[in-house]
Design a protein around this motif. Structure first.
Motif, PDB file in Angstrom:
ATOM      1  N   LYS A 188       0.791  -1.507  -0.427  1.00 48.72           N
ATOM      2  CA  LYS A 188      -0.230  -0.361   0.472  1.00 48.72           C
ATOM      3  C   LYS A 188       0.989   1.065   0.490  1.00 48.72           C
ATOM      4  CE  LYS A 188      -2.748   0.036   2.924  1.00 48.72           C
ATOM      5  NZ  LYS A 188      -4.128   0.393   4.453  1.00 48.72           N
ATOM      6  N   ALA A 231       1.640   3.674  -3.328  1.00 46.59           N
ATOM      7  CA  ALA A 231       1.328   5.209  -3.304  1.00 46.59           C
ATOM      8  C   ALA A 231       2.894   6.307  -3.595  1.00 46.59           C
ATOM      9  CB  ALA A 231       0.646   5.570  -1.611  1.00 46.59           C
ATOM     10  N   TYR A 236      -7.035  -0.402  -6.807  1.00 52.33           N
ATOM     11  CA  TYR A 236      -6.097  -0.477  -5.791  1.00 52.33           C
ATOM     12  C   TYR A 236      -6.006   1.206  -5.638  1.00 52.33           C
ATOM     13  CZ  TYR A 236      -3.200  -1.825  -2.139  1.00 52.33           C
ATOM     14  OH  TYR A 236      -2.337  -1.999  -1.206  1.00 52.33           O
ATOM     15  N   LEU A 277      -6.488   3.842  -2.957  1.00 50.04           N
ATOM     16  CA  LEU A 277      -5.011   4.930  -2.618  1.00 50.04           C
ATOM     17  C   LEU A 277      -5.236   6.221  -3.111  1.00 50.04           C
ATOM     18  CD1 LEU A 277      -1.941   2.934  -3.525  1.00 50.04           C
ATOM     19  CD2 LEU A 277      -3.146   2.802  -1.946  1.00 50.04           C
ATOM     20  N   ARG A 324      -7.665   8.606  -0.703  1.00 54.68           N
ATOM     21  CA  ARG A 324      -7.038   8.799   0.983  1.00 54.68           C
ATOM     22  C   ARG A 324      -6.126   9.484   0.523  1.00 54.68           C
ATOM     23  NH1 ARG A 324      -5.430   2.594   3.033  1.00 54.68           N
ATOM     24  NH2 ARG A 324      -8.145   2.074   3.279  1.00 54.68           N
ATOM     25  N   VAL A 367      -1.757   7.251   3.037  1.00 60.45           N
ATOM     26  CA  VAL A 367      -2.909   5.685   3.066  1.00 60.45           C
ATOM     27  C   VAL A 367      -2.685   4.874   4.508  1.00 60.45           C
ATOM     28  CG1 VAL A 367      -2.174   5.965   0.228  1.00 60.45           C
ATOM     29  CG2 VAL A 367      -0.649   5.039   1.540  1.00 60.45           C
TER      30      VAL A 367
END
Length: 158
Positions: A6, A10, A41, A45, A48, A83
């Motif tokens: 993640k 990002a 996905y 990301l 956020r 994130v």
């Protein structure tokens, strides 16, 4: 160190955005294609990161995402934090209960390492990554590859 995909994705996506934003808003589909990251996905990301003020979105034809601030003002640590990731090398995730609900022998060592990593990433801006020669070469290779794929695709009759 507990930096998952993640946080890595990002940072990669934000760097891609920063490298290409001079062309206008960038679609997540374009980032997904260049970086090999799932579009769904990336949507999570970027949602956020938008809430944290790192990017803004433009709707409609020609829409996409743009950085909300200059690349020199966005740090890698800020992206990771946006994130909901952390840079933590302790076994207890900083809860101070590593061994039988108490500190372990090396907790302070790992906590200090976590802090140093975070401080380092706080001082690395997207701009500093963008000017890196290796980053430039990889970005050019990815752009060429995506251009070649687009040329090879047959045109659909309209």
């Amino acid at each position: 160190m507990r930096l998952t995909t993640k946080g890595r994705y990002a940072v990669t996506a934000m760097l891609d955005l920063a490298l290409h934003h001079e062309k206008g808003p960038i679609t997540l589909a374009a980032i997904a294609e260049r970086q090999g990251i799932s579009l769904s996905y990336l949507e999570q990301l970027f949602s956020r990161m938008r809430k944290k003020g790192l990017v803004f979105s433009v709707r409609g034809p020609g829409g996409g995402y743009s950085p909300a601030r200059p690349s020199s003002e966005i740090s890698v640590a800020e992206i990771i934090t946006a994130v909901d990731e952390s840079v933590d090398t302790t076994r207890c995730n900083g809860a101070h209960n590593c061994q039988n609900n108490e500190l372990c022998l090396t907790h302070n060592l790992w906590e200090d390492l976590s802090n140093r990593i975070y401080d380092h990433l706080k001082n690395v801006s997207l701009q500093s990554l963008m000017v890196n020669q290796n980053v430039q070469q990889v970005a050019q290779r990815q752009d060429r590859r995506c251009s070649e794929v687009a040329v090879e695709l047959p045109m659909m009759p309209g």
